[in-house]
Design a protein around this motif. Structure first.
Motif, PDB file in Angstrom:
ATOM      1  N   GLU A 126       1.152  -3.106   2.423  1.00 38.07           N
ATOM      2  CA  GLU A 126       0.780  -3.997   3.407  1.00 38.07           C
ATOM      3  C   GLU A 126       0.130  -5.078   3.090  1.00 38.07           C
ATOM      4  OE1 GLU A 126      -0.092  -2.455   6.991  1.00 38.07           O
ATOM      5  OE2 GLU A 126       2.091  -1.433   7.464  1.00 38.07           O
ATOM      6  N   ARG A 140      -3.493  -5.206   2.301  1.00 35.05           N
ATOM      7  CA  ARG A 140      -4.758  -5.059   3.600  1.00 35.05           C
ATOM      8  C   ARG A 140      -5.651  -4.429   2.615  1.00 35.05           C
ATOM      9  NH1 ARG A 140      -4.942  -1.213   7.211  1.00 35.05           N
ATOM     10  NH2 ARG A 140      -3.210  -1.107   7.076  1.00 35.05           N
ATOM     11  N   ASP A 146     -10.999  -0.927   5.555  1.00 32.89           N
ATOM     12  CA  ASP A 146     -10.891   0.519   6.411  1.00 32.89           C
ATOM     13  C   ASP A 146     -10.615   2.123   5.895  1.00 32.89           C
ATOM     14  OD1 ASP A 146     -12.471  -1.101   8.111  1.00 32.89           O
ATOM     15  OD2 ASP A 146     -10.571  -2.687   8.985  1.00 32.89           O
ATOM     16  N   SER A 147      -9.955   1.574   4.918  1.00 24.06           N
ATOM     17  CA  SER A 147      -9.543   2.537   4.310  1.00 24.06           C
ATOM     18  C   SER A 147      -9.499   3.574   2.863  1.00 24.06           C
ATOM     19  CB  SER A 147      -7.927   3.088   4.698  1.00 24.06           C
ATOM     20  OG  SER A 147      -6.985   1.704   5.658  1.00 24.06           O
ATOM     21  N   ARG A 186      -2.417   6.675   5.280  1.00 29.73           N
ATOM     22  CA  ARG A 186      -2.660   5.008   5.845  1.00 29.73           C
ATOM     23  C   ARG A 186      -3.353   4.007   4.405  1.00 29.73           C
ATOM     24  NH1 ARG A 186      -6.978   6.823   8.476  1.00 29.73           N
ATOM     25  NH2 ARG A 186      -5.238   7.261  10.942  1.00 29.73           N
ATOM     26  N   PHE A 187      -4.265   4.545   3.757  1.00 33.26           N
ATOM     27  CA  PHE A 187      -4.135   4.255   2.760  1.00 33.26           C
ATOM     28  C   PHE A 187      -2.848   3.294   1.649  1.00 33.26           C
ATOM     29  CE2 PHE A 187      -5.036   3.999  -1.941  1.00 33.26           C
ATOM     30  CZ  PHE A 187      -6.203   3.224  -2.005  1.00 33.26           C
ATOM     31  N   VAL A 220      -8.946  -0.730  -0.623  1.00 31.90           N
ATOM     32  CA  VAL A 220      -7.879  -1.176   0.845  1.00 31.90           C
ATOM     33  C   VAL A 220      -8.919  -0.968   2.377  1.00 31.90           C
ATOM     34  CG1 VAL A 220      -5.682   0.048   2.816  1.00 31.90           C
ATOM     35  CG2 VAL A 220      -5.803  -0.251  -0.003  1.00 31.90           C
ATOM     36  N   GLN A 258      -0.405   3.003   2.787  1.00 36.49           N
ATOM     37  CA  GLN A 258       0.224   2.379   4.016  1.00 36.49           C
ATOM     38  C   GLN A 258      -0.191   0.292   3.872  1.00 36.49           C
ATOM     39  OE1 GLN A 258       0.950   3.345   8.286  1.00 36.49           O
ATOM     40  NE2 GLN A 258       1.933   1.727   9.165  1.00 36.49           N
ATOM     41  N   GLY A 259      -1.995   0.709   3.940  1.00 35.44           N
ATOM     42  CA  GLY A 259      -2.446  -0.467   4.042  1.00 35.44           C
ATOM     43  C   GLY A 259      -1.943  -1.331   2.959  1.00 35.44           C
ATOM     44  N   TYR A 260      -2.105  -0.664   1.664  1.00 37.40           N
ATOM     45  CA  TYR A 260      -2.211  -1.054   0.510  1.00 37.40           C
ATOM     46  C   TYR A 260      -0.776  -1.661   0.512  1.00 37.40           C
ATOM     47  CZ  TYR A 260      -0.838  -1.776  -4.636  1.00 37.40           C
ATOM     48  OH  TYR A 260      -0.601  -2.491  -5.325  1.00 37.40           O
TER      49      TYR A 260
END
Length: 434
Positions: A356, A358, A334-335, A349-350, A332, A352-354
């Motif tokens: 989404e 990112r 930046d996470s 955050r990790f 991910v 959520q980024g996955y």
């Protein structure tokens, strides 16, 4: 030289296949006498068809773990033979009887398989005699039990032990889980509680009925399902709770995970025995509970560096990736690294980024691919490949010999010798890992 080639070619069957032992005939009759049977290619199928339940130890004589396991099997065999549905223990020298090893995909030693009415299933349970006996009793237990009191429930849970998840349907019609109990019998205990008190509701932490409660005693975990009680949703709940919320990654858990289609959120730490790693696992459990569509796992570099390093650099830890279970994983943006004080927020955050998208897709490193190849090709196949290469090179040398009679023959002999010595100095049975 051509005569030598003929001799070598004639030796191919001898080098690739061991002769079938004639120590016992195919129709040999076995008895349940509490002794560990020694099987070979001539009597294996006869034994499998003779007994409803048989645990087979595929071993190699040079394997240290095999030598440690042998007395445990000797101690368990007479106890298992006295069960109402006897379980027989047998062993096969898989290093010698390679056709059996290939047929049953034996890629390490010792490998244990349970044959239930002739159908093999990998055995992942304990290997100490007393615990092995308790574990194997599950095999011949009923598909599910009907419990009619608090004491019956408690007795059922106690008898089940710690090596399988336990499912108890409180106020649930047994027809709702009967198929699942049959399908997952080898992986979990199933029961339906028909009569129970409010004390049982408090003890097993549910506040209304019907409810399906799962217990994973090994990890002190409990989960409750309140519906909808349709087969699809029930099975999803059962499958999700066959493994703990956050799974320690090792050879045994990887074998279990191969049957799970979910992606693995993998956290890599320096040492999974350290207190800070254990605190991180607690945070991961909370995340796993809210994201049951994913499997959460963790591995310590100290415990299994070869595996951890297939997912990139381990210089900055802890870090998280999402692994497909095959050749690719996802970072991910930046996470990746989970550092600092607020690790819970970073985990969120990790994830959520996955979700989404990112992410960057990467391939696991080559060492992992080598491990996969080694798991698919056993040592006898490696011998065969080396032998074929040697034959091809020998033929090429002979063809060259026909056009140049003066100096090439000695060169060919030396080359053939060096190839053979190099190959067999690398691939020695005693160099294989257990």
């Amino acid at each position: 030289m051509k005569n030598l080639l003929v001799v070598v070619v004639l030796l191919v069957p001898f080098l690739l296949f061991n002769p079938i032992s004639s120590s016992s005939s195919a129709d040999e009759q076995f008895s349940v006498d509490g002794k560990v049977l020694e099987l070979d290619e001539s009597n294996f199928e006869s034994a499998i068809s003779r007994f409803d339940f048989i645990l087979v130890d595929f071993y190699a004589p040079w394997c240290g773990h095999c030598k440690s396991l042998s007395p445990e099997l000797d101690a368990a065999a007479p106890v298992l033979a006295t069960l109402r549905e006897p379980i027989v223990i047998a062993k096969v020298n898989a290093d010698k009887f390679t056709r059996l090893a290939q047929k049953y995909d034996i890629d390490g030693y010792p490998t244990l398989k349970i044959f239930s009415h002739g159908v093999p299933v990998d055995y992942y349970g304990p290997r100490k005699a007393e615990l092995l006996v308790r574990y194997l009793k599950k095999l011949v237990a009923p598909d599910f039990s009907v419990l009619d009191s608090d004491s019956a429930i408690n007795n059922f849970v106690e008898a089940a032990g710690n090596y399988f998840p336990i499912y108890i349907g409180f106020g649930l019609d047994q027809s709702m889980i009967e198929k699942l109990a049959v399908k997952y019998k080898k992986k979990a205990w199933f029961s339906v509680a028909k009569d129970f008190s409010e004390d049982a509701m408090v003890l097993y932490d549910f506040d209304k009925v019907p409810a399906l409660v799962s217990l994973n005693p090994s990890y002190n975990e409990r989960s409750t399902f309140y519906g909808p009680f349709e087969e699809e949703f029930l099975e999803d709940f059962v499958k999700q709770n066959l493994i703990p919320l956050v799974t320690p990654i090792n050879l045994e858990t990887l074998k279990i995970l191969k049957d799970d289609a979910r992606k693995v959120v993998l956290t890599i730490v320096e040492d999974d025995e350290e207190e800070k790693a254990k605190e991180l696992v607690k945070l991961l459990k909370a995340a796993a509970s809210a994201n049951r569509d994913l499997v959460f796992g963790y591995v310590g570099v100290k415990q299994w560096a070869d595996f951890a390093e297939t997912f990139g650099s381990t210089s900055k830890l802890p870090k998280m990736v999402v692994w497909s279970g095959r050749e690719e994983y996802f970072s991910v943006i930046d996470s990746e690294r989970i550092a600092g004080e607020d690790q819970a927020t970073q985990i969120s955050r990790f994830l959520q980024g996955y979700k989404e998208g990112r992410i960057t897709e990467e391939k696991v490193r080559g060492r992992s691919m080598l491990a996969i190849i080694n798991s698919l090709i056993n040592i006898r196949t490696v011998y065969a490949l080396v032998f074929v290469v040697a034959i091809v090179m020998l033929i090429q040398s002979i063809n060259k010999d026909d056009s140049d009679h003066e100096r090439v023959p000695n060169q060919v002999d030396n080359a053939g010798s060096s190839i053979s010595e190099a190959a067999y100095s690398v691939y020695k049975p005693e160099d294989k890992e257990d």
